[in-house]
Design an enzyme around this catalytic site. Structure first.
Site, mmCIF file in Angstrom:
data_model
loop_
_atom_site.group_PDB
_atom_site.id
_atom_site.type_symbol
_atom_site.label_atom_id
_atom_site.label_comp_id
_atom_site.label_asym_id
_atom_site.label_seq_id
_atom_site.Cartn_x
_atom_site.Cartn_y
_atom_site.Cartn_z
ATOM 1 N N ASP A 386 0.930 -1.155 -0.025
ATOM 2 C CA ASP A 386 -0.113 0.044 0.065
ATOM 3 C C ASP A 386 0.754 1.340 -0.144
ATOM 4 O OD1 ASP A 386 -2.290 -1.034 -0.216
ATOM 5 O OD2 ASP A 386 -2.508 -1.597 2.080
ATOM 6 N N TYR A 471 -10.212 -1.018 0.588
ATOM 7 C CA TYR A 471 -10.167 -1.219 2.268
ATOM 8 C C TYR A 471 -9.986 0.241 2.628
ATOM 9 C CZ TYR A 471 -10.783 -5.926 3.428
ATOM 10 O OH TYR A 471 -11.405 -7.311 3.781
#
Length: 765
Positions: A386, A471
């Site tokens: 990420d 998410y």
């Protein structure tokens, strides 16, 4: 009774009623007859106004809009006229990808913080994509001094041992736009017959959208990405609505016109091209499963099907907030620290002091990964690193009353990413004090002596939220009144999914007629630079053991006696604990200074995690996040090891720019400045209750930093939030029990600010 008497009594009754009405009206406001407004709670606690902040913490403040503008102007002037706005840049262009704070060296910062030296020079780190050079590359430039830059220094070779290959660069938003243009305008029309039949295909795929995966290929130098196609549902998450079509796009060429589709996957079978898929469909050789467009209703929508009910509980400060926020600095009667947001690494705090004494120099998020499994190519090959996307970059505005308490303090964040001008993310942080509804400690005695004593369990919290594709990660730094620090992240948002076919249930659970919730793991890595009573620390491991022992008073018997085991960890190898292996239950960093009882002053690292198994080292991409091998590792702190990951690891995991195992070189950690590297995560097998999206309950992990003989006693013993009374005392009296005074001290009404929202398209501001 005479008529005269009756009239007199009636007149008296009227006068009495009139007088009563006047008394009642005296309690009403003059604004139309409404009830008088209650006293408003103070906005600042009078006893601590004005609150002082350590001005020395300014070295850690994120760059201001003025500083970002100055850096961009300097770069534009010195990098030449060929510089293109990153928002419009093609792979063959030169552009400024990002500008953010270059953190100062620790020695310089401490010289200023502790010894009154000059503040470290403020500098910026700029990442430049040089796609227009004969040999395209990525460069890192340090620009300073701020706010009036006069130099830039290329640190690429110094930090990475050589130039950064161009194929390692993160994907720009413009590159994604060009890929979508290729897919929807050039490629999908080749399979329009199939798409009309299965998926209500509209002109240029307006009812469809794509979702990227990563890594992008199978070896260094590749830039080939699997994209899944989903229904585009307005107002609802598209993530649980795959249509079963996945495309492998090769976008390595600098000219988007040369990008190609390498492979097509549709509902369980592979094809060489969309043309081949269409031809086989027309020949009746494709077994098409019709996937309905479910719209935005029912359980897919986040909009509740029931009307609002009574307002939920609201916490407020009856005597004003007990903390203050000035810029990036937070202080209370117990805690002081500076907070910020790394554009790629995420939230971080510096110079953390409890009761005026520094306990940590830095606590920061380093990286997060989500590793998936499945039986489609996109799902089986996905491992999101990420930081490459930007944990800070994809922070979102915090929603008052949902993401944070309604009356929290909200702070903006300024950034310059893929743009030529700085932008502002409104309400990027919230800071609040919260009564946890749980005592920090308590005891009620009914034996021998009769008394009650306890401390109200309040915490100070700094929070931010990152939405990385599907998410949402909620990042918390929590400060307790006993000197403990809690760091945790909560996962919510939408699950990622794949089209359900074949043996799909080996890889998750079915959550829709044609939707497989794919199994995955979440892991986050944290840097914990503790300075326990000074810079020189030692790592200690303590645990328990049962030792067979002769019963001293009756030697013919034996007992199993519980005792403590202690071990000094002397090298980095000794202090690296593999995930899934044996880790000491007590691991703490300690100084060579002792408390009153002769024990080394220490801080314990207590990890709360149920991480899945790490990716086997046989995987060719595992080297990109080798920190995931370890539950905990303690190393010497080095300026040349600032982070355990790199934004370039995602797109070249086969030859990672940063390999965390290089940090563990078996050097001594006895009496050194130490850093603890902590991994926390969990396994997620999606299930029906993840629809419409995942809840935070049970999906939170992290760690505590707890005093371990750091003090002579629990520092909350001196808390002003303590409650104590004995038998025979009047517990309802204010002078005995402060809680008995709430009817007087908490009868104010909080100032409720109007609801506001930081917006959705802030990156376009």
């Amino acid at each position: 009774m005479t008529q005269k008497t009756t009239l007199v009594l009636l007149a008296l009754a009227v006068i009495t009623i009139f007088a009563l009405v006047c008394v009642l009206l005296a309690g009403r406001s003059g604004d139309g007859g409404g009830l008088s407004q209650p006293l408003h709670c103070p906005s600042v606690l009078p006893s601590v106004q004005p609150r002082t902040h350590p001005s020395q913490s300014q070295p850690f403040a994120d760059l201001s809009p003025e500083e970002l503008t100055a850096v961009m102007s300097f770069l534009t002037k010195h990098l030449g006229p060929g510089l293109v706005d990153a928002a419009q840049a093609r792979p063959s262009d030169n552009c400024v990808f990002s500008v953010e704070l270059q953190l100062p060296a620790k020695a310089a910062a401490l010289a200023h913080l502790d010894r009154g030296g000059p503040p470290p020079v403020r500098e910026a780190l700029a990442i430049i994509f040089f796609g227009g050079q004969p040999k395209p590359n990525v460069s890192e430039l340090v620009v300073g001094p701020l706010p009036h830059p006069s130099y830039m220094r290329d640190v690429t070779v110094e930090r990475h041992g050589g130039p950064l290959p161009y194929y390692r660069r993160p994907v720009l938003d413009r590159e994604y736009q060009d890929i979508e243009e290729m897919i929807f305008h050039r490629e999908l029309p080749q399979a329009s017959g199939l798409l009309h039949h299965c998926c209500f295909y509209k002109h240029q795929g307006q009812n469809l959208l794509t979702m990227t995966t990563a890594p992008r290929g199978l070896q260094s130098g590749d830039r080939a990405t699997w994209f899944g196609l989903y229904y585009n549902l307005s107002g609802a998450g598209f993530y649980p609505h795959p249509i079963g079509l996945e495309l492998l796009i090769d976008h390595k060429a600098l000219d988007p016109a040369l990008w190609t589709i390498q492979k097509v996957f549709y509902q369980g079978r592979y094809y060489e091209s969309l043309t081949q898929l269409e031809d086989q469909f027309e020949a009746g050789l494709v077994n098409v499963v019709l996937v309905p467009n479910n719209g935005t209703g029912g359980s897919w929508s986040l909009k509740s099907s029931v009307p609002p009910g009574p307002a939920p509980p609201l916490q407020f400060h009856p005597q004003g907030p007990r903390f203050s926020v000035q810029g990036s600095q937070v202080s209370s009667s117990l805690w002081a620290f500076s907070f910020g947001l790394g554009a790629f690494s995420g939230p971080r705090i510096f110079d953390i002091r409890f009761q005026g004494e520094r306990v940590a120099y830095e606590i920061s998020v380093q990286e997060a990964i989500a590793l998936y499994g499945g039986n489609s190519p996109a799902s089986m090959s996905t491992c999101y690193v990420d930081g490459s996307f930007g944990i800070g970059k994809y922070s979102t505005p915090l929603i008052r009353g949902v993401d944070c308490p309604y009356l929290a303090t909200y702070v903006d964040w300024h950034f310059l990413l893929e743009s030529q001008a700085p932008k502002t993310l409104r309400d990027a942080f919230c800071v609040f004090e919260q009564n946890q509804g749980l005592p920090l400690r308590r005891h009620h005695s009914d034996f021998y002596s009769h008394y009650f004593g306890g401390v109200v369990g309040t915490v100070l919290v700094v929070r931010s939220v990152s939405t990385l594709l599907n998410y949402d990660y909620i990042w918390d730094m929590v400060f307790h009144p006993n000197g403990a620090i809690e760091v945790k992240f909560h996962a919510t948002g939408y699950i990622s999914s794949a089209f359900f076919f074949g043996a799909g249930e080996k890889f998750g659970n079915r959550v829709g007629a044609h939707t497989l919730g794919t199994v995955h793991t979440h892991s986050a890595h944290f840097k914990v630079d503790l300075d326990v009573a000074g810079l020189k620390n030692w790592a200690w491991a303590e645990d328990m053991a049962f030792v067979p022992t002769i019963v001293p008073w009756q030697p013919e018997y034996q007992m199993q006696r519980l005792q403590v085991t202690r071990k000094l960890l002397e090298t980095e190898e000794e202090a690296a604990f593999p995930l899934g292996g044996a880790t000491p239950r007590y691991l703490y960093l300690a100084s060579n200074h002792s408390n009153k009882w002769g024990h080394r002053r220490g801080y314990r690292i207590q990890i709360l995690s149920f991480a899945g198994k790490p990716l086997p080292q046989e995987s060719p991409i595992e080297k990109a996040f080798t920190w995931g091998r370890y539950h905990l590792a303690v190393t010497q702190r080095k300026e040349e090891e600032p982070s355990s990951s790199s934004i370039f690891n995602q797109n070249d995991p086969w030859t990672p720019t940063v390999n965390f195992t290089d940090f563990i070189s078996n050097e001594t950690i006895a009496g050194e400045d130490l850093v603890a590297w902590v991994t926390a995560g969990f396994l997620h097998i999606p299930h029906a209750e993840d629809i419409p999206n995942t809840v935070t309950a049970g999906n939170s992990v992290g760690f505590f930093l707890r005093p371990y003989n750091f003090f002579d006693e629990d520092p909350s013993f001196h808390s002003a939030d303590s409650i104590y009374f004995r038998e025979g005392q009047d517990a309802t009296a204010c002078e005995v029990n402060p809680l008995a005074c709430l009817s007087q001290t908490a009868t104010c009404a909080p100032e409720i600010p109007a609801f506001s929202h930081g917006g959705f398209a802030y990156r376009d501001n």
